[in-house]
Scaffold this motif. Sequence first.
Motif, short mmCIF file in Angstrom:
data_model
loop_
_atom_site.label_atom_id
_atom_site.label_comp_id
_atom_site.label_asym_id
_atom_site.label_seq_id
_atom_site.Cartn_x
_atom_site.Cartn_y
_atom_site.Cartn_z
N THR A 5 -9.02 19.61 19.64
CA THR A 5 -9.15 18.56 18.64
C THR A 5 -7.79 17.99 18.29
O THR A 5 -6.87 18.72 17.92
N GLN A 6 -7.69 16.70 18.41
CA GLN A 6 -6.51 15.97 17.95
C GLN A 6 -7.01 15.02 16.87
O GLN A 6 -7.76 14.09 17.18
N THR A 7 -6.64 15.27 15.65
CA THR A 7 -7.25 14.56 14.53
C THR A 7 -6.75 13.12 14.38
O THR A 7 -7.45 12.28 13.84
N GLU A 8 -5.54 12.85 14.84
CA GLU A 8 -5.01 11.50 14.67
C GLU A 8 -5.15 10.70 15.95
O GLU A 8 -4.72 11.12 17.01
N GLY A 9 -5.77 9.55 15.83
CA GLY A 9 -5.85 8.67 16.98
C GLY A 9 -4.57 7.87 17.16
O GLY A 9 -4.16 7.57 18.28
N ASN A 22 -0.82 16.69 15.63
CA ASN A 22 -1.65 17.88 15.44
C ASN A 22 -2.52 18.19 16.65
O ASN A 22 -3.05 17.29 17.31
N CYS A 23 -2.69 19.49 16.89
CA CYS A 23 -3.59 19.96 17.93
C CYS A 23 -4.17 21.30 17.51
O CYS A 23 -3.42 22.23 17.21
N TYR A 89 -1.48 13.86 24.90
CA TYR A 89 -2.69 14.67 25.03
C TYR A 89 -2.35 16.14 24.86
O TYR A 89 -1.42 16.65 25.51
N CYS A 90 -3.12 16.82 24.05
CA CYS A 90 -3.08 18.26 24.00
C CYS A 90 -4.17 18.79 24.94
O CYS A 90 -5.26 18.20 25.01
N ALA A 91 -3.88 19.84 25.68
CA ALA A 91 -4.84 20.34 26.66
C ALA A 91 -4.89 21.85 26.65
O ALA A 91 -3.90 22.52 26.33
N LEU A 92 -6.02 22.37 27.04
CA LEU A 92 -6.27 23.82 27.05
C LEU A 92 -6.66 24.25 28.45
O LEU A 92 -7.45 23.59 29.13
N PHE A 104 -8.97 18.44 27.73
CA PHE A 104 -8.07 17.59 26.96
C PHE A 104 -8.69 17.19 25.62
O PHE A 104 -9.90 17.01 25.51
N GLY A 105 -7.82 17.02 24.62
CA GLY A 105 -8.22 16.35 23.40
C GLY A 105 -8.32 14.85 23.67
O GLY A 105 -8.03 14.39 24.78
#
Lengths: 114, 114
Positions: A5-9, A22-23, A89-92, A104-105
């Motif tokens: 989840t990335q809350t800010e677009g 944030n991630c 992008y934050c990724a797992l 990816f978020g």
Amino acid sequence: GDSVTQTEGLVTLTEGLPVMLNCTYQSTYSPFLFWYVQHLNEAPKLLLKSFTDNKRPEHQGFHATLHKSSSSFHLQKSSAQLSDSALYYCALGSATGNTGKLIFGLGTTLQVQP
Amino acid sequence: NAGVIQTPRHKVTGKGQEATLWCEPISGHSAVFWYRQTIVQGLEFLTYFRNQAPIDDSGMPKERFSAQMPNQSHSTLKIQSTQPQDSAVYLCASSLGDRVYEQYFGPGTRLTVL
């Protein structure tokens, strides 16, 4: 299932101010976390990864700390530059099975203004 | 090092037509990935090959989408009977076998289905 989840677009800030994107993540097991950056009309590129032999991952002035207690991997930089404007992008990645699949978020667009 | 090569860079098809997208991974990389990028969904994993063998196709739509890797130097993503909702940027990435999450992305193919 696993999710990011990335809350800010969109994050807009002035050059020289600190950056924090944030991630947070959900995963059954302790995953690996990554930040990828995509500049306009370019391909995504790896910026940071969470597993760096107990050292805080850092690249191009950006750093991130994996907090398992809060399931977070926020991206930070002390002073934004105009050239930092990009999609982040934050990724797992699963730590079990080494599957290679990245989740990816939705991404956060960072706009740095003069 | 030419990076990951994707052709064509842009493709326009009519509804119901077939589209084939090509990817040439970085020489020496044994893992190849396909992702789809849209504004609404962000980066979505489609499928993954390792040493040319399919490993994970959990992100592939079960109908109309297929991927192959006939040799170590290229992979194809085929979409049959394209629909407007298939319009997206399709990204190919490759990585070393022991660093599967450190993925190098190509420039992508922008598919537009009219």
